[in-house]
Scaffold this motif. Structure first.
Motif, PDB file in Angstrom:
ATOM      1  N   ALA A  14       2.885  -6.060   3.853  1.00  0.00           N
ATOM      2  CA  ALA A  14       1.814  -5.673   4.660  1.00  0.00           C
ATOM      3  C   ALA A  14       0.278  -4.683   4.153  1.00  0.00           C
ATOM      4  CB  ALA A  14       2.077  -5.161   6.758  1.00  0.00           C
ATOM      5  N   ILE A  15       1.048  -5.315   2.647  1.00  0.00           N
ATOM      6  CA  ILE A  15      -0.570  -4.439   2.328  1.00  0.00           C
ATOM      7  C   ILE A  15      -1.599  -5.166   1.703  1.00  0.00           C
ATOM      8  CG2 ILE A  15       0.523  -2.005   1.139  1.00  0.00           C
ATOM      9  CD1 ILE A  15       0.873  -3.527  -1.413  1.00  0.00           C
ATOM     10  N   TRP A  16      -2.689  -4.505   1.829  1.00  0.00           N
ATOM     11  CA  TRP A  16      -3.992  -5.724   2.345  1.00  0.00           C
ATOM     12  C   TRP A  16      -4.250  -5.545   0.630  1.00  0.00           C
ATOM     13  CZ3 TRP A  16      -5.062  -0.643   5.354  1.00  0.00           C
ATOM     14  CH2 TRP A  16      -4.669  -0.924   6.281  1.00  0.00           C
ATOM     15  N   PRO A  17      -4.515  -7.479   0.430  1.00  0.00           N
ATOM     16  CA  PRO A  17      -3.977  -7.729  -0.920  1.00  0.00           C
ATOM     17  C   PRO A  17      -5.473  -7.558  -0.845  1.00  0.00           C
ATOM     18  CG  PRO A  17      -4.453  -9.587   0.394  1.00  0.00           C
ATOM     19  CD  PRO A  17      -4.216  -8.396   1.373  1.00  0.00           C
ATOM     20  N   HIS A  18      -6.546  -7.203  -1.001  1.00  0.00           N
ATOM     21  CA  HIS A  18      -8.705  -7.546  -1.046  1.00  0.00           C
ATOM     22  C   HIS A  18      -8.461  -5.931  -1.033  1.00  0.00           C
ATOM     23  CE1 HIS A  18      -8.568  -6.443   2.522  1.00  0.00           C
ATOM     24  NE2 HIS A  18      -9.501  -6.737   3.371  1.00  0.00           N
ATOM     25  N   MET A  19      -7.541  -4.633  -1.531  1.00  0.00           N
ATOM     26  CA  MET A  19      -7.987  -3.558  -1.817  1.00  0.00           C
ATOM     27  C   MET A  19      -6.916  -3.086  -2.515  1.00  0.00           C
ATOM     28  SD  MET A  19      -8.271  -2.240   2.206  1.00  0.00           S
ATOM     29  CE  MET A  19      -9.091  -2.979   3.986  1.00  0.00           C
TER      30      MET A  19
END
Lengths: 361, 371
Positions: free
Chosen positions: B96-101
Motif C-alpha cells: 500500500a505505498i502510493w504509486p503516484h509519489m
C-alpha cells in the motif's frame, strides 16, 4: 540459408498484405474527411466551376485582365480543369467606382481573394499600357470559415452555447458519475449489480420517442431552450457511461492505499483527494473526453430542446438543409464543428494512453 | 520513586477488553479478545485464515468499527477515534505505498501532514531510509521497484512517524520464500533497535516462532493461547495449537488410560506406555479414561528393537538436508517423524520407535484441552 531467405520472403509478403489492407481501410476513413477539409478551403469558383476536383485546393489564383472593346475591361480566371482562361465577373467593366467596388467584392466572395479598389484601378492602368495584365492573388484559406459564421447568423453565439453546454455536461456527469462509480467500486450493498446495470437502461430510450415529455418537463422547469436544460439531458446519458468507466478505475485502485493514508494522518475524505483522486485522473479525463465529445456532437436532442439558442451542431445541421446550401461553406462549418473534439482528444490523449495503453500508473 | 518507575514500566501499552467484531449482525469476525501488550513487546497474532487476526488488527488501527469492547493505548481510550488520531502506524500486506509519489514523498507524507519543519522531515526520512537500506532509492517511483524494495518503503514509512504502536499485517507474505527469511531477520533487528511496541499478524507459524516475544494464537475469532514461543510449542494449550505449531505438526494418538499403582498405563492398539511422576498424577486427577496423546515428530526416536515401543514400515521419506521427515502409517493415521540426516532411510524399511517420555502431551479427548 535458403530457408532463412524463404522465411523472410514469406514474412515480407505477409506484412505487405497486412499493410495494404490496413492502409486501404484507413483510406476509406481518411479520404472523405480529407475531401471535406479540402472543400472547406475551396472558393465558390473552385467548388462549382472546376471538374474534376484537384486533390489539394489551390493556394493562389491566376487572373487576367484585358479590354472587351469600347474601352471597357474584362476579367478572366485560370480554370485548372479546362486549362484555359474563363470569364470571371461582369462582361463589361468600366472605371465607375460602384462597379469597381462590386468587382472587389466579387473577387473576395467567389474567388476567396483580396483585391482592393485601388489595386483594381492600378490593374486597369497597366492593362491600358500593355493591352492585358496577368496577376496571381494569394487565396485566403480561412475565408469560408469566416463566411460561414457571417452567413449563418448566430453561429458564433451557438459555439458559446455549445461550449457552455459541454462544460456543464462534463461538470454534472463527471462529478455525479464519479461519485456513483466510487460507491459501486468500494461498497457492498443490496441490489448493487441490478442498480449498476439499470443505470444503462436510461440510454435505451430514443430521444425522438421521448421528445414531447422532455420538452414539457424542461419547459415546466424553466429550462427549455437553455444550455442548462440541454446539459441535464446529456448528463442522464453520460452519467451511466461515466459510472462504468470510473467504477472500473476505482476498483483498480486498492482500498489499502486509502487506508494507509488514513493511518498516516488524513481523514477519509482527505485520503480520497490525496491518494485515490490523483490515481483516478486518467479515468476521469476519459470521462470528461467522452462527455465533451457527446455533448459537442449531439444533434437530435439539441434540435428538439432548443429554439432560439441552438447549439453549434444544430446550426451546422440547419446549414445542410434547403436548396441554397453551399457545399464549401458547409464543409467549413463541418470542419469547425469537428475541430474542437479533435483538439480536446489530443489534449487528454496522455491520460487515455495511461489507462488503456498498457502504461501502468 | 523507583517503585513508581517500575509500576509505570509494567503498565500495559495496549489493552484490549472484550473486543468483538460482527459483520452485518451475522458473521463474527472477532468474538472476544482480551489482551495486554507490554511496552517494547513484539506480539504476533497467529492463526489460520479467517480466524479474525487481521480483523482484530484493523480494529486496533481504526480501519474497522468495533462492535463491542474497548481498545486502550497508553491509558487513552481510542476505540472510537479515527485512525489518524491513534498514534499508530501500519505496514500493509500489499505494501500500500502510493504509486503516484516518489519513495521520499511516501515516507514524508505523514510528517508533512504533521506540519513538521522541512529540515526535520528531511532528517527523519534519511534516517529511516538508511535503517531499511533504501537510501539510494529515495527519488524513485514505486512502480519501478521490486516487491522487496516496496516492502522496505512501506516499513520506512511506518517507522518515520515514530508511533506508539507499530502494526504489521502479514507484511512478508507477498515476498518470495528466500526474501521472507531475510526480511524476518531485518525486522527483528529493527525492532530491537527502535524498541517500538509491535503487533505482527501472520499465518506462518515459523515466522511467528522466530520473531515473537509472545504469540497470540487465534481460532474462530477467539484467543486460544497466549504465550512465548516456548510456551506454545512445549506447553500447547490444546490440540489445535499442538497441531498448528511446528512443522511437521504434533502427532496424535487416541489412548485408553489404566491405573497401575503409582503409574498409569496408556494403551493404544499398537503400543502401551507407562507414565510416572507428575504426569501420572495429573492424568489420575483428570479422571477421564479416554485421552489423546500428543507426540512431536522430533520426540519420536528410532531405537534398537529391544528398547522399542512399536515397529512400523516406512511409507515415505522427505529429505530436508539437515534432517529427514519419515512418514509412517499407524492404525490408518499418518505419523511423521523427524530423524537426523545420518543414515539414509528407505521406504519399506522397518523402524523401531520409542517416545521421549518427559515430553509427551496429553489432551482431553472431548474438549481437546491440555491435561
Amino acid at each position: 540459408m535458403t530457408n532463412n531467405l524463404r522465411r523472410n520472403a514469406g514474412r515480407t509478403m505477409r506484412m505487405t498484405t497486412i499493410y495494404i489492407l490496413v492502409s486501404g481501410v484507413a483510406m476509406i476513413i481518411i479520404f472523405p474527411m480529407f475531401f471535406l477539409f479540402s472543400f472547406s478551403l475551396m472558393s465558390d469558383y473552385e467548388t462549382y466551376s472546376e471538374w474534376p476536383k484537384p486533390l489539394l485546393p489551390r493556394t493562389s489564383v491566376d487572373y487576367r485582365m484585358d479590354h472587351s472593346g469600347n474601352g471597357n475591361f474584362r476579367l478572366s480566371i485560370w480554370n485548372v480543369s479546362e486549362n484555359d482562361w474563363m470569364p470571371f465577373g461582369p462582361e463589361e467593366l468600366n472605371r465607375n467606382p460602384d462597379e469597381i467596388k462590386k468587382l472587389s467584392r466579387f473577387l473576395n466572395n467567389y474567388g476567396n481573394t483580396q483585391f482592393s479598389e485601388e489595386e483594381i484601378l492600378t490593374a486597369m492602368k497597366l492593362t491600358d499600357q500593355d493591352g492585358f495584365y496577368e496577376f496571381a492573388l494569394r487565396k485566403s484559406l480561412i475565408h469560408n470559415y469566416r463566411r460561414f459564421f457571417k452567413l449563418y447568423s448566430g453561429a458564433a453565439r451557438s459555439v458559446l452555447q455549445s461550449l457552455y453546454t459541454a462544460g456543464m455536461t462534463i461538470f454534472i456527469s463527471v462529478s455525479i458519475g464519479g461519485m456513483a462509480g466510487y460507491a459501486f467500486a468500494r461498497y457492498v450493498f443490496k441490489g448493487k449489480n441490478i442498480l449498476k446495470l439499470s443505470v444503462l437502461f436510461v440510454r435505451m430510450f430514443p430521444p425522438v420517442a421521448i421528445a414531447i415529455p422532455m420538452v414539457v418537463i424542461l419547459g415546466k422547469m424553466g429550462m427549455y431552450d437553455k444550455p442548462v436544460g440541454l446539459s441535464l439531458i446529456y448528463s442522464i446519458n453520460q452519467i451511466s457511461m461515466n459510472i462504468w468507466i470510473t467504477a472500473s478505475i476505482f476498483m483498480g485502485i486498492p482500498e489499502s492505499l486509502e487506508e494507509a493514508a488514513q493511518v498516516f494522518g488524513t481523514s477519509k475524505t482527505g485520503a480520497f483527494f490525496r491518494v485515490t483522486m490523483p490515481l483516478a485522473v486518467p479515468g476521469l479525463a476519459a470521462c470528461a473526453m467522452y462527455s465533451f465529445i457527446y455533448s459537442w456532437n449531439e444533434v437530435i436532442n439539441a434540435v428538439i430542446l432548443t429554439q432560439f439558442n441552438p447549439t453549434f451542431p444544430v446550426v451546422v445541421y440547419k446549414s445542410l438543409l434547403g436548396a441554397n446550401a453551399q457545399v464549401h461553406l458547409i464543409a467549413a462549418g463541418s470542419i469547425a464543428q469537428a475541430l474542437p473534439a479533435i483538439i480536446f482528444t489530443l489534449f487528454i490523449r496522455k491520460y487515455i494512453l495511461q489507462m488503456w495503453g498498457g502504461v501502468k500508473v | 520513586m523507583t517503585s513508581e518507575n517500575n509500576k509505570e514500566r509494567s503498565m500495559p501499552v495496549l489493552t484490549l477488553t472484550n473486543l468483538a467484531k460482527r459483520y452485518n449482525r451475522k458473521v463474527w469476525g472477532v468474538r472476544k479478545m482480551d489482551l495486554e501488550v507490554e511496552d517494547k513487546e513484539f506480539v504476533v497474532f497467529l492463526g489460520p485464515s479467517g480466524c479474525g487476526k487481521t480483523t482484530c488488527m484493523r480494529m486496533i488501527a481504526g480501519l474497522e468499527v468495533t462492535t463491542r469492547g474497548s481498545i486502550i493505548l497508553h491509558g487513552k481510550d481510542i476505540t472510537d477515534l479515527p485512525p489518524r488520531n491513534r498514534d499508530i502506524s501500519m505496514v500493509f500486506q500489499n505494501y500500500a505505498i502510493w504509486p503516484h509519489m516518489t519513495v521520499y514523498e511516501n515516507i514524508a507524507f505523514a510528517l508533512k501532514l504533521q506540519k513538521k519543519s522541512r529540515s526535520e522531515i528531511d532528517r527523519t526520512v534519511k534516517e529511516v531510509a538508511a535503517m531499511v537500506k533504501i537510501d539510494q532509492l529515495l527519488s524513485r517511483i514505486p512502480g519501478q521497484m521490486s516487491g522487496g524494495q516496496q516492502q522496505r518503503v512501506a516499513l520506512a514509512r511506518a517507522l518515520a512517524v515514530k508511533p506508539k504502536l507499530f502494526l504489521m499485517d502479514e507484511p512478508l507474505s507477498n515476498l518470495d520464500a528466500k526474501l521472507r527469511v531475510v526480511m524476518r531477520t531485518e525486522l527483528k533487528a529493527i525492532h530491537q533497535r527502535t524498541g517500538a511496541t509491535s503487533i505482527f499478524v501472520t499465518h506462518d507459524q515459523s515466522e511467528a516462532m522466530s520473531m515473537a516475544d509472545r504469540i497470540v494464537i487465534m481460532k474462530d475469532g477467539e484467543i486460544v493461547q497466549v504465550g512465548t514461543p516456548d510456551d506454545v510449542y512445549f506447553r500447547s494449550a490444546d490440540m489445535f495449537v499442538a497441531g498448528f505449531i511446528g512443522t511437521p505438526p504434533t502427532n496424535f494418538f487416541p489412548v485408553e488410560m489404566k491405573t497401575a499403582g503409582e503409574k498409569v498405563e496408556l494403551s493404544h492398539p499398537r503400543f502401551a506406555i507407562l507414565i510416572s511422576g507428575s504426569d501420572a498424577d495429573r492424568l489420575k486427577n483428570n479422571g477421564q479414561n479416554s485421552l489423546i496423546l500428543g507426540v512431536r515428530p522430533e520426540e519420536i526416536k528410532v531405537v534398537p528393537e529391544k528398547d522399542s515401543l512399536l515397529s512400523v514400515e516406512v511409507m515415505v521419506v522427505e529429505p530436508q538436508g539437515s534432517f529427514q521427515i519419515v512418514a509412517v502409517e499407524i492404525e490408518g493415521e499418518i505419523v511423521k517423524i523427524v530423524v537426523g540426516s545420518a543414515g539414509k532411510i528407505q521406504p519399506g524399511e522397518r523402524l523401531h520407535l520409542s517416545f521421549v517420555e518427559e515430553r509427551l502431551h496429553f489432551f482431553n479427548a472431548e474438549t481437546t484441552k491440555r491435561i
